[in-house]
Motif scaffolding. Sequence first.
Motif, PDB file in Angstrom:
ATOM      1  N   ASP A 293      37.429  39.690  54.125  1.00 45.66           N
ATOM      2  CA  ASP A 293      37.594  38.242  54.338  1.00 45.66           C
ATOM      3  C   ASP A 293      37.838  37.875  55.792  1.00 45.66           C
ATOM      4  OD1 ASP A 293      40.165  39.099  54.799  1.00 45.66           O
ATOM      5  OD2 ASP A 293      41.090  37.923  53.191  1.00 45.66           O
ATOM      6  N   GLY A 294      37.790  38.860  56.699  1.00 42.04           N
ATOM      7  CA  GLY A 294      37.954  38.567  58.114  1.00 42.04           C
ATOM      8  C   GLY A 294      39.371  38.658  58.623  1.00 42.04           C
ATOM      9  N   THR A 295      40.338  38.834  57.722  1.00 37.30           N
ATOM     10  CA  THR A 295      41.746  38.920  58.131  1.00 37.30           C
ATOM     11  C   THR A 295      42.275  40.341  58.076  1.00 37.30           C
ATOM     12  OG1 THR A 295      42.644  38.586  55.903  1.00 37.30           O
ATOM     13  CG2 THR A 295      42.102  36.604  57.173  1.00 37.30           C
ATOM     14  N   GLY A 296      41.443  41.276  57.663  1.00 38.86           N
ATOM     15  CA  GLY A 296      41.887  42.634  57.416  1.00 38.86           C
ATOM     16  C   GLY A 296      42.017  42.917  55.933  1.00 38.86           C
ATOM     17  N   GLY A 297      42.017  41.848  55.129  1.00 44.15           N
ATOM     18  CA  GLY A 297      42.089  41.971  53.685  1.00 44.15           C
ATOM     19  C   GLY A 297      40.756  41.676  53.036  1.00 44.15           C
ATOM     20  N   HIS A 298      40.801  41.302  51.769  1.00 48.70           N
ATOM     21  CA  HIS A 298      39.574  41.087  51.006  1.00 48.70           C
ATOM     22  C   HIS A 298      39.636  39.807  50.188  1.00 48.70           C
ATOM     23  CE1 HIS A 298      39.546  45.447  51.817  1.00 48.70           C
ATOM     24  NE2 HIS A 298      38.219  45.325  51.794  1.00 48.70           N
ATOM     25  N   ALA A 299      38.450  39.253  49.932  1.00 49.94           N
ATOM     26  CA  ALA A 299      38.297  38.120  49.016  1.00 49.94           C
ATOM     27  C   ALA A 299      37.801  38.673  47.690  1.00 49.94           C
ATOM     28  CB  ALA A 299      37.306  37.110  49.581  1.00 49.94           C
ATOM     29  N   PHE A 300      38.508  38.364  46.610  1.00 57.64           N
ATOM     30  CA  PHE A 300      38.186  38.891  45.282  1.00 57.64           C
ATOM     31  C   PHE A 300      37.448  37.832  44.469  1.00 57.64           C
ATOM     32  CE2 PHE A 300      41.698  41.336  46.879  1.00 57.64           C
ATOM     33  CZ  PHE A 300      41.435  42.627  46.454  1.00 57.64           C
ATOM     34  N   ALA A 301      36.621  38.297  43.540  1.00 59.16           N
ATOM     35  CA  ALA A 301      35.829  37.369  42.729  1.00 59.16           C
ATOM     36  C   ALA A 301      35.650  37.918  41.319  1.00 59.16           C
ATOM     37  CB  ALA A 301      34.469  37.127  43.366  1.00 59.16           C
TER      38      ALA A 301
END
Length: 384
Positions: free
Chosen positions: A352-360
């Motif tokens: 997600d660009g912050t070092g983490g992830h976007a979940f779906a």
Amino acid sequence: MWRNIASNALTLFIVLLVVIGGVIGWGKREYSAQGPLTEAICLKVESGSNFSRVSDKLEAEGAITSPAIFRMGADYSGKSTQLKAGSFLVEEGASMEEIIDVVTRGGASTCGTEVVYRVGVNASEYQVRELDPATQDFRTVAEFAPDEEIPAAYTRVRAEADTRFRVAIAEGATSWQIVDALRKAEFLTGDVEEIPAEGTLAPDSYEMRPGDEISGVITRMEAAQSARIASAWDDRASDLPYDTPEEALIMASIVEKETGVAEERPQVASVFINRLNQGMRLQTDPTVIYGITNGQGVLGRGLRQSELRAETPYNTYVIDGMPPTPIANPGEAAIRAALNPASTDYLFFVADGTGGHAFAETLEEHNRNVARWREIEAERAENQ
């Protein structure tokens, strides 16, 4: 007359007893009372030293009010023969009683200099650090890689008996990387005949002594990892898609390699478990990379389409289920996430660009997240 003399002598004796009792009481209070230190210090006790020398050093540092009471306290507490060599942190306001406990308790030095040999996923390095007793923060005085010239700062502390040595193993390092790094550790000796099975070494910080055998270090790591997986397996959630601790360890290694964000591990584990439960392929890049490198170093580039299509036991874009072995040595948090995943309906995730992830939960939602990530990558490329 003799009666008067006897009476006066008895009176004097009683007075002396009262005075002696008062002095003893005062000494006990001084011994256990808060000390005069206004700032913590690091007390170095040389090998072969004694309480007389230690008390003089403490008085010079302003840590005690009476060397005599300090020595008598050591005698009366039965600790006068238990003095340990090393460097010990003496806290602000420490009483003489507390200081004696610190320097006779034993164990590793609690301040001074330490050498930390960090075994990372991408590289290994030595750090020579000194503790500032006032702030209790470490100050790095030297850093160097195993194949670099050894700096004078390391040579100096290497010869000091009270220098602490630690090996710090990063979560996600492979067994080959760990053994390769230990073989290059100047202060360790010996070797191991075989690389331990992937996933069986516990990432952690291990106290060492110069001259320790590499095989002994490996044994400690294996025992720690075995205990971790056994404990987590006993506390596991129900209805997991694997039947053995070994299978859980494979999942934990995948979770470890997919995210460096601690709080994300249970969600990442839930994605892969949901996929297994629905008969979907895991489709995770770290397993493909392991199939290429065999855990021997890092790939150092992006995956090619031909590699994503190649049929290997570790290509989870091609095979069903999990790979045959772990792909790294997972830490305790990843192991527990694999055995107690978050309860979600997630099936996808992307950076997600912050070092983490976007979940779906759906492919449509995931495609939007992927598009957003591509935009972030493009913006970063333009700004470079």
